[in-house]
Structures are given as C-alpha cells and as structure tokens.
Design an enzyme around this catalytic site. Structure first.
Site, PDB file in Angstrom:
ATOM      1  N   CYS A   2     -12.353  36.695  23.248  1.00 25.77           N
ATOM      2  CA  CYS A   2     -12.058  37.954  22.604  1.00 25.77           C
ATOM      3  C   CYS A   2     -10.469  38.703  21.932  1.00 25.77           C
ATOM      4  O   CYS A   2      -9.391  37.569  21.845  1.00 25.77           O
ATOM      5  CB  CYS A   2     -11.906  38.439  25.011  1.00 25.77           C
ATOM      6  N   ARG A  28     -12.425  36.162  15.848  1.00 27.16           N
ATOM      7  CA  ARG A  28     -12.082  35.608  16.361  1.00 27.16           C
ATOM      8  C   ARG A  28     -13.415  35.245  17.230  1.00 27.16           C
ATOM      9  O   ARG A  28     -13.574  34.798  18.027  1.00 27.16           O
ATOM     10  CB  ARG A  28     -11.247  36.353  17.299  1.00 27.16           C
ATOM     11  N   TRP A  74     -16.149  38.369  24.146  1.00 28.30           N
ATOM     12  CA  TRP A  74     -16.728  37.234  24.239  1.00 28.30           C
ATOM     13  C   TRP A  74     -17.042  36.486  25.447  1.00 28.30           C
ATOM     14  O   TRP A  74     -16.377  36.168  26.084  1.00 28.30           O
ATOM     15  CB  TRP A  74     -16.078  36.352  23.332  1.00 28.30           C
ATOM     16  N   ASN A  98      -7.980  39.347  28.189  1.00 30.30           N
ATOM     17  CA  ASN A  98      -9.118  38.107  28.106  1.00 30.30           C
ATOM     18  C   ASN A  98      -8.563  36.510  28.572  1.00 30.30           C
ATOM     19  O   ASN A  98      -7.603  36.661  29.530  1.00 30.30           O
ATOM     20  CB  ASN A  98      -7.742  38.123  26.690  1.00 30.30           C
ATOM     21  N   GLY A  99      -9.488  35.970  28.714  1.00 29.51           N
ATOM     22  CA  GLY A  99      -9.256  34.498  30.154  1.00 29.51           C
ATOM     23  C   GLY A  99     -10.201  34.341  30.470  1.00 29.51           C
ATOM     24  O   GLY A  99     -10.738  35.295  30.811  1.00 29.51           O
ATOM     25  N   GLU A 476     -17.425  15.822  10.236  1.00 31.39           N
ATOM     26  CA  GLU A 476     -16.393  16.907  10.118  1.00 31.39           C
ATOM     27  C   GLU A 476     -17.882  17.672   9.305  1.00 31.39           C
ATOM     28  O   GLU A 476     -18.187  19.112   9.047  1.00 31.39           O
ATOM     29  CB  GLU A 476     -15.412  16.990   9.443  1.00 31.39           C
ATOM     30  N   LYS A 480     -19.744  21.107   9.987  1.00 33.31           N
ATOM     31  CA  LYS A 480     -19.394  22.495   8.913  1.00 33.31           C
ATOM     32  C   LYS A 480     -20.937  22.490   8.742  1.00 33.31           C
ATOM     33  O   LYS A 480     -21.404  24.421   9.096  1.00 33.31           O
ATOM     34  CB  LYS A 480     -18.865  21.785   7.910  1.00 33.31           C
ATOM     35  N   GLU A 483     -22.691  24.646  12.533  1.00 37.09           N
ATOM     36  CA  GLU A 483     -21.627  25.867  12.609  1.00 37.09           C
ATOM     37  C   GLU A 483     -22.287  27.011  12.195  1.00 37.09           C
ATOM     38  O   GLU A 483     -22.080  28.316  11.741  1.00 37.09           O
ATOM     39  CB  GLU A 483     -20.277  25.676  12.779  1.00 37.09           C
ATOM     40  N   HIS A 499     -30.167   1.693  15.484  1.00 35.28           N
ATOM     41  CA  HIS A 499     -30.491   0.936  17.136  1.00 35.28           C
ATOM     42  C   HIS A 499     -31.564   2.543  17.413  1.00 35.28           C
ATOM     43  O   HIS A 499     -31.348   2.627  18.619  1.00 35.28           O
ATOM     44  CB  HIS A 499     -29.078   1.118  17.827  1.00 35.28           C
ATOM     45  N   LYS A 598     -12.633  32.476  16.750  1.00 38.37           N
ATOM     46  CA  LYS A 598     -11.892  30.656  15.903  1.00 38.37           C
ATOM     47  C   LYS A 598     -11.355  30.626  17.183  1.00 38.37           C
ATOM     48  O   LYS A 598     -10.483  29.006  16.437  1.00 38.37           O
ATOM     49  CB  LYS A 598     -11.255  32.185  15.061  1.00 38.37           C
TER      50      LYS A 598
HETATM   51  C1  AGP Z   1     -14.549  23.978  13.346  1.00 42.02           C
HETATM   52  O1  AGP Z   1     -14.586  24.304  12.293  1.00 42.02           O
HETATM   53  C2  AGP Z   1     -14.322  25.015  14.432  1.00 42.02           C
HETATM   54  N1  AGP Z   1     -14.555  26.146  14.175  1.00 42.02           N
HETATM   55  C3  AGP Z   1     -13.283  23.864  15.704  1.00 42.02           C
HETATM   56  O2  AGP Z   1     -14.638  23.601  15.934  1.00 42.02           O
HETATM   57  C4  AGP Z   1     -12.069  24.192  15.900  1.00 42.02           C
HETATM   58  O3  AGP Z   1     -11.861  23.194  15.074  1.00 42.02           O
HETATM   59  C5  AGP Z   1     -12.010  23.799  17.502  1.00 42.02           C
HETATM   60  O4  AGP Z   1     -11.955  24.628  17.804  1.00 42.02           O
HETATM   61  C6  AGP Z   1     -10.225  23.852  17.721  1.00 42.02           C
HETATM   62  O5  AGP Z   1      -9.080  24.816  17.450  1.00 42.02           O
HETATM   63  P1  AGP Z   1      -8.165  24.305  17.175  1.00 42.02           P
HETATM   64  O6  AGP Z   1      -8.051  23.686  15.990  1.00 42.02           O
HETATM   65  O7  AGP Z   1      -7.428  25.805  17.126  1.00 42.02           O
HETATM   66  O8  AGP Z   1      -7.272  24.224  18.550  1.00 42.02           O
END
Ligand code: AGP
Length: 603
Positions: A2, A28, A74, A98-99, A476, A480, A483, A499, A598
């Site tokens: 949010c 965000r 969000w 937010n929260g 990783e 990528k 997402e 396995h 984000k």
């Molecule tokens: C990766 O592309 C993500 N958006 C996500 O996994 C991110 O790395 C994770 O939420 C951790 O965020 P931070 O580094 O701000 O703690």
C-alpha cells in the site's frame, strides 16, 4: 504494498499532489486507490478499483483544496473493492493506513457494542472508529492518537484528518514506513520517497511509536505524550532517478544500470586494493558462523553468498527465509553473526528476523539498499548496496549489488584467514575492473534472448537446473521468470532431478541449464544429457567456450569466464534478460506484475 501520500498547504491544489503522488507509488503494487480532500471545509472521498487512471477519471482537478490524503491499497483484509479501499471515514475521522492491525477483531466487537457499525472488512475502518470513540471522551486529537497507539497491536502508518481541525494532518507510525516531507508553506506525508520527491527534498523519518501534528507551517512530533526534537534530512535521489530515461521499462533501465551499480558498490572497498577492503569492512573472523536471513531474491543472493563464503573463506554459512526463520527454533549461538539482506530495508519478515537476532544478543549486519530504512537504522552494522532507487518490482540491480557485497565479504574473510594467495587477489581485482564491460556486452546480446523467449513462449512449465552456486542462480532465474512472465518454472538441483521431477520432462520441455563451476561441470553436464535424451529443449548458459560438444543443448549463451567470486554477476544477466524478453513477448505488465508489491511490509 500500500502507498500513502498526504498534503497540507496553501501553494498547491491537494488533488493534484495526491494523484501525482499516488502515480509515483504505483510501482509498489496495489489493487484499488482513493483520495479524501477538503473543499470549502467539505470532505470529498473518491475511490476506485483497479488501475489509478480509473480514479483519475472520477476526479475533478479544477477544485480548490488545501488538504487531503491519498492511498493505494494492496488487499489484505477483504477483497479489492471500493468499500474496502481507503480512505475510511468514521465519525469525525478520515484515515489511510498501511500495515496490519492484529487485534482489530476484538476492537471491532468492542466498538460494535458501543454502537459503531462497519461497512468494510478492513482493520483500518476499526482504527478510525477507535480514534473517534476515544476522541468523544476527551475532544483532543493528539491525546486520542496517543491513547489509540497504546491500544493498537501490529503495524501501522496512519494518515489522519479530523473534522474539527480542517487545517491539520495527523500521522502515527509503528513498524510501517512513513516520512514527513518538509516544504515551504506546505508539508507532505508519504510512505515512500518517490511520492513527494519532485515536491521537496527535505524530510523527517519517523521512528516507531511517533505521532505528529502537521499544518502548512508547523510540524510537531511526539512520542509517549512528550514533544520530540527531530532532524530534517535531505533525499539523496532526485526526480530523474525515478524516470525511465528513455528505456521501455524500469526493469530494462535497471538491468542496464548494473555495470555502474557494480562500480559504485565495490569501488569504495577496492580503491586501494585489498587494504581498503580490510579497512572498510567489519572483522568477520570473530564469528563462529554466519547466518543470512532474507526474503525472495535477497534470499537467493544469500544462497550465492553462502557458496562463495564457504568455498572461499572456509566459514560456515546458513541461509534462512525470513518468514520461516521467525517461527522456527533458530538455535542461534552467541558467536554467530546474523546478516539480513534487503533492498527496501522494510520487508516485515526480514525486520522481524533482525529483531529476533538482536533480542538474542547476536551481532547483526544489514546489506541494505534504501538508506534511512528501518532495517538500516536497526541493524548494528550496515553495508550499503549502491544500486540507487529501484522501481521495477522484479529486482535486478539491487540483487546484483547484494551478490557483489557478499563476494567482497568472502574475499575479506579468506584474506584474513590467509586462504587466498597474492596471484588470485590480483586476478580478482583485474576481473573486477573488467566486469562492468562484460556485463554490458552480455546485456547487448538482446537478439539471443529474444530468440530464446520465442522458443519457450508456448510452454507452461520451465525448469532451471544447476549445481552449487549455479543452483542458487537457477533459483533467481526461475523467480524472475515466474514473477514477470507469469510462466510456471522450477529451479532444481541438477542432481536431484532423477529423484522424481525428471518424469515431467517431455518432448520440447524447456530446461535452462547453468554450468559455470569447473569442479562440478562434468556432473551437471551428465544431468543435462539425461534431460536432453528425454526430449528437453536445453538452453545452456555457461562460461565454458569449447568443451567437447556433442549435442546436449539446443541454444548456448556463453558468459565471460571470471573468478568464482565474480562469476554470478555475469551468469545472472542472461537469466534476467530472458525473463524480460519472455514477459515482453507475452504482453505482461513488466514493471508492476499482477498481485505483487515492491516492498512487502506485512508478513
Ligand atoms: C524479487 O524480484 C522480488 N520482488 C522479491 O522477491 C524481493 O526480493 C523480496 O520481496 C525481498 O525484498 P527486499 O529486498 O526489499 O527485502
């Protein structure tokens, strides 16, 4: 997650400031949005579900308004609809939040018994009712906010307006980021810097437990009923740092910034060779073990770091996902260093992991990108990644910068333990000099990545395999791809396939196979042959130019061979670029993938 923006002042029209600020917070992640503003002392609340342009189309920009609050939501409590979206008004109070308030259910029942009715399923509406109920007993907004903060459990950044005080914004903060932007003749509130960066460069970072009264000309900050002094700080970024600078997407721009980010992050430690590396980093030799705790890509950076530190510095490293770490038995010993890795410095689970380590008495080190963030302030020691502002939800340059710092920690520790000879140090420093150029050359192989994306676009399941450090990179690469291209993929330890998972390999199944570590290359190559002989379409990413090739792959991307400690910074580039090209081909929302945020400030 949010986003919050608020304005009070006589210079600008609040509606413009709010919509403009919300646009800057779009990255965000959100699924509904709303604003509340006063015009001639009359409150207007406008909300909409989905993209911000829907809200924009409902707003009359011609109004005259000096004060207002805006929010992108969000969804956490209740679906993404207009009723649940913010701002929420109850009695005399209008609130954005937010929260997550954890005791909202019991508060809701209590407030219901006082006669409050609730339209939404949100915890925020409960907060507004609570504040209104307290205010009825004392008619003093600040005292009511203080009392409210004693009652609320959980995390909150609150922007508050009260009907009896039409020239004032109030805020309260606990475990969710919130800043006050200091203008001239006007002031702002925001959950994140970009919302107000083109309006003012001066800001006050609020501590947990603080609340404030903000008018156009005055800011008063309080904690526990006592007025507090505050520092006005200056943002390091400027508005151009959050523009695309001609690139089609923020993600593409950020991938292209990686050569410079590597220089900026590592230069201070390498400017006088190994001497500066030793002088500018903590002494890691005093720790019996290193624990790395993080979320998402930052965990993957940690896993690369584990391989490097264990192999190079012969020191034990354990990596935990923060959301698991906080609820399992941690077995933390006194001499263990806990490293938390985070781009935003605000990830709720990572912050909690840090708190657990601190409570246990362990030394903590943050590898953080956002200066002034909560984790940066709370960790005992901090090493900053100098990635600059990262806007795309999918991290690229911040991940690389995290890996770069972890590789320097490995080198620092191995030097101190006398495990690396002069020749190898020289080689590493030479490779570090060449690395930005190599990254650029890999970024420029666009046509190759496009062809691979074209090849795999019709498949719903894609596998990434590797061993050791290449397995950490496979994770990783897979994240990528998932997402941003919404394509299911799995990262597998190459030796583990047979396995069970190999049963999923069919004619044409794409398998991205990573081989950069000479010591285990033959083993991984035989695993690749196993999938190839079952029909897989193998995309082979390697630093090996001309090994005896006998048709075990369909496409090959060669990355320059550099020292083990720097290799991941090159290997990751094709993984990022293939994900980007596939997402582009599939027409996905690359910078703001659906359902994602984000900065994940709730657990
Ligand atoms: C990766 O592309 C993500 N958006 C996500 O996994 C991110 O790395 C994770 O939420 C951790 O965020 P931070 O580094 O701000 O703690």
């Amino acid at each position: 997650m949010c986003g919050i923006v608020g304005y009070v002042g006589s210079n600008k029209n609040s509606v413009h400031v709010l919509i403009d600020g919300l646009k800057k917070l779009e990255y965000r992640g959100y699924d509904s949005a709303g604003i509340a503003y006063l015009e001639n002392n009359k409150l207007n609340i406008i909300k909409s579900v989905g993209e911000l342009k829907k809200l924009e189309s409902k707003v009359n920009f011609g109004v005259s308004s000096n004060i207002g609050l805006g929010h992108t939501r969000w969804a956490t409590h209740g679906i993404a609809d207009e009723v649940n979206s913010h701002p929420h008004k109850v009695g005399k109070f209008t609130i954005v939040h937010n929260g997550i308030v954890e005791n909202y259910n019991e508060l809701r029942s209590k407030l219901k018994s006082e006669g409050y009715g609730f339209k939404s399923e949100t915890d925020t509406e409960v907060v507004a009712a609570l504040l209104d109920s307290i205010y009825k007993t004392n008619n003093d907004v600040l005292k009511s906010i203080r009392k409210m903060t004693d009652i609320l459990d959980g995390s909150y950044a609150l922007g508050i307006m009260c009907e009896d005080d039409n020239d004032t914004l109030y805020v309260a903060k606990n475990k969710s980021p919130l800043i006050i932007g200091v203008g001239e003749g006007d002031n702002y509130i925001a959950s994140d810097v970009p919302a107000i960066l083109d309006k003012t460069k001066k800001y006050i970072a609020l501590e947990d437990g603080c609340y404030a009264k903000i008018t156009s000309s005055e800011i008063n900050l309080y904690k526990d009923g006592i007025k507090k002094d505050f520092n006005v700080e200056e943002f390091k970024y400027d508005a151009s740092d959050i523009s695309k600078k001609g690139y089609e997407h923020f993600m593409l721009k950020e991938m292209h910034e990686q050569p410079e980010v590597f220089r900026r992050t590592t230069n201070p430690y390498l400017e006088s060779g190994i001497d500066s590396l030793i002088a500018k980093m903590p002494d890691f030799t005093k720790y019996g073990k290193i624990r790395i705790v993080a979320c998402g890509s930052a965990t993957h950076a940690g896993l690369v770091g584990k391989q490097m530190i264990e192999k190079f510095a012969n020191a034990e490293v354990q990596v935990d996902t923060a959301s698991e770490f906080r609820y399992c038995k941690q077995f933390l010993k006194e001499d263990e260093l806990v490293i938390v890795v985070s781009q935003s410095g605000e990830t709720a689970d990572t912050l909690e992991a840090l708190n657990i380590a601190k409570k246990n008495g362990n030394d903590t080190l943050g590898i953080i990108n956002e200066k002034g963030s909560t984790i940066a302030r709370e960790a005992k020691m901090v090493l900053y990644t100098e990635a600059g502002k990262e806007i795309a939800v999918a991290t690229t340059k911040a991940y690389s910068a995290q890996v770069a710092l972890l590789s320097l920690i490995a080198l620092n520790l191995s030097y101190k333990k006398d495990l690396v000879d002069k020749k190898e140090i020289k080689e590493i420093l030479e490779d570090a000099n060449k690395l930005p150029g190599y990254i650029e050359s890999l970024l420029n192989k666009e046509e190759d990545y496009k062809k691979i994306a074209e090849d795999i676009k019709d498949y719903n399941d894609i596998f990434f395999i590797g061993r050791g450090i290449d397995y950490a990179l496979a994770m990783e690469g897979s994240l990528k791809l998932k997402e941003i291209s919404y394509t299911h993929s799995e990262a597998y330890a190459a030796g583990e396939l047979k396995h069970g998972t190999i049963s999923l390999i069919d004619e044409g199944t794409p398998v991205v196979a990573i081989v950069t570590d000479d010591n285990i290359a033959p083993k991984t190559i035989s695993n690749i042959k196993e999938v190839k002989s079952r029909g897989a379409n193998v995309i082979y990413i390697t630093n090996k130019k001309d090994e005896n090739e006998d048709g075990f792959y369909d496409k090959k991307i060669v990355v320059p061979k550099v020292n083990y400690l720097l290799q991941p910074l090159l290997t990751v580039i094709p993984l990022q670029m293939v994900a980007y090209e596939l997402a582009k081909l599939k027409g996905c929302s690359i910078d703001k993938p659906k359902n994602l945020a984000k900065s994940v400030t709730v657990e």
